[in-house]
Design a protein around this motif. Structure first.
Motif, short mmCIF file in Angstrom:
data_model
loop_
_atom_site.label_atom_id
_atom_site.label_comp_id
_atom_site.label_asym_id
_atom_site.label_seq_id
_atom_site.Cartn_x
_atom_site.Cartn_y
_atom_site.Cartn_z
N ASP A 24 -64.53 -15.72 4.64
CA ASP A 24 -64.47 -14.52 3.81
C ASP A 24 -65.60 -13.58 4.22
O ASP A 24 -66.77 -13.81 3.89
N ARG A 70 -66.32 -10.66 3.13
CA ARG A 70 -67.02 -10.07 1.98
C ARG A 70 -68.13 -10.99 1.49
O ARG A 70 -69.26 -10.55 1.28
N LYS A 71 -67.82 -12.26 1.31
CA LYS A 71 -68.81 -13.20 0.78
C LYS A 71 -69.97 -13.40 1.74
O LYS A 71 -71.15 -13.35 1.35
N THR A 105 -66.85 -3.89 3.17
CA THR A 105 -65.58 -4.62 3.16
C THR A 105 -64.43 -3.71 3.55
O THR A 105 -63.59 -4.07 4.39
N LYS A 148 -61.37 -10.55 -1.53
CA LYS A 148 -61.81 -11.31 -0.36
C LYS A 148 -61.29 -10.61 0.89
O LYS A 148 -60.28 -9.90 0.83
N PRO A 159 -60.44 -12.28 4.36
CA PRO A 159 -60.42 -13.43 5.27
C PRO A 159 -60.30 -12.97 6.72
O PRO A 159 -59.44 -12.15 7.06
#
Length: 409
Positions: free
Chosen positions: A142, A144-145, A258, A404, A406
């Motif tokens: 992910d 974003r994470k 993102t 998210k 991916p």
């Protein structure tokens, strides 16, 4: 016929945001409205309040720069216009001049162009470290994470002086506070935890500075500084300002990162062109901010009748401007729905305009550029794990972005 004359009954107004407003694809609804009129009336917020939705660049810019539009007055509405957010009346976000001017002046040097450029090598190193960590882990990952949220929270905490050991919990609290999908109880709990943390941090740093420690971080400067005209920041103003800078420097920048990476990877030719020619970076950053900006301004209330050209916002009426529309105004941009990384920059509203122009605009630009540089250097084969259109989008005020992102490589 004027725009005002086309509005008959408030109960017949469409509800905003539209289903496609925060889509990764060009917003058909906003584009269709902009072709017909510079603004329309819509319903907005939990109370479905009738507001002006300004979709063209010129009237939006005029509204943002006009002192007759108040942010403070928006806090008087019940239910609040801010969804699950719990507005703080001492926050820089909601203040009007002269208090806004006084407090912004105290903090503006911390985000000055020269200071941010001095930090650029450290920001670049931070971005590379987080990208390398994602690269060393399993795929899909992910983005974003691991990168988009991780880099901004570390940067803003470093700038302010939040200890590294506290950054994860601060990030968790902040993520609940400015997200429309979180209920008010969760938002209130996040706000309470952040307020308590900031109160503790203020007391600890005051004691350390009084004991002779050198003020090196922006938070230290805010604690010790005096405004020559208005005196020291109050405790409430200090806490609120620190929270505003922390959350604004994290959540919005994470959304920008993102969306930018998702947009580039959605059409491989864009990503490939940047990998092949990193010198495109300055124009690419500006074009990405134009193409997928912060979704809209915070609402403003007219304190008197304001003529914005083709329509008049009456006293007490609310206006908002979705930058996803104003930054694609064909009066300013040729073929505005096309992403063109070579497009010569034209002043857009990605970071707003006027007194509330984003104080961290240059910092966000630097973070975006350095994250992209790290990605094209360390992960040139990066690609989306699922189509962008299949991702679930949410509104984390004031930006819409996927929950998210991916990616594989």
């Amino acid at each position: 016929m004027s725009v005002t004359e086309t509005v008959t009954q408030d109960q017949d107004l469409p509800f905003f945001p539209f289903p496609d407003t925060f889509s990764p694809l060009p917003s058909g609804t906003l584009a269709e409205i902009a072709r017909r009129a510079p603004a329309i009336r819509v319903r907005f917020g939990p109370g479905q309040l009738p507001v002006w939705l300004i979709v063209r660049h010129a009237p939006a810019r005029a509204m943002l720069g006009d002192h007759r539009f108040s942010r403070t007055r928006t806090l008087d509405f019940r239910p609040p216009l801010t969804g699950a957010q719990i507005p703080d009346r001492t926050s820089l976000l909601w203040l009007d001049p002269p208090d806004h001017t006084r407090i912004r002046r105290l903090v503006s040097t911390g985000f000055a162009h020269r200071r941010i450029e001095h930090l650029r090598p450290w920001i670049a190193e931070t971005a590379r470290r987080h990208v390398a960590t994602m690269l060393a882990g399993p795929a899909p990952a992910d983005f974003r994470k691991h990168v988009a949220a991780a880099v901004p929270v570390e940067v803003i905490c470093h700038l302010l002086g939040v200890p590294e050991i506290d950054q994860d919990k601060v990030r968790t609290w902040a993520e609940t506070l400015f997200r429309f999908s979180v209920d008010r109880e969760a938002a209130a709990a996040g706000q309470k935890a952040l307020h308590a943390y900031m109160d503790t941090l203020v007391r600890e740093r005051q004691a350390q500075l009084a004991a002779g420690e050198t003020a090196t971080k922006l938070f230290d400067v805010l604690i010790t500084t005096h405004d020559s005209d208005d005196g020291r920041l109050s405790e409430d103003e200090l806490r609120s300002l620190a929270l505003t800078l922390l959350i604004g420097g994290f959540e919005t920048t994470a959304g920008v990162l993102t969306n930018a990476v998702g947009t580039l990877l959605a059409e491989r030719s864009h990503w490939a062109s940047l990998v092949a020619d990193p010198e495109l970076m300055p124009t690419a950053v500006e074009e990405l901010l134009r193409y997928h900006p912060l979704s809209m301004t915070f609402p403003r209330v007219a304190t008197e009748d304001v003529d914005l050209g083709d329509f008049v916002v009456r006293t007490g009426e609310v206006a908002i401007a979705p930058f996803a529309a104003t930054n694609r105004d064909p009066a300013l941009y040729d073929d505005p729905d096309r992403l063109d990384l070579t497009r010569p920059p034209v002043a857009n509203l990605a970071f707003g305009h006027g007194p509330h122009h984003c104080i961290g605009a240059h910092l966000a630009r630097v973070e975006l550029a350095e994250v992209l540089r790290a990605l094209i250097d360390l992960m040139p084969t990066l690609r989306l794990a699922v189509p962008l259109a299949d991702l679930r989008y949410e509104l984390a005020a004031p930006i819409g972005r996927p929950e998210k992102l991916p990616v594989v490589w």
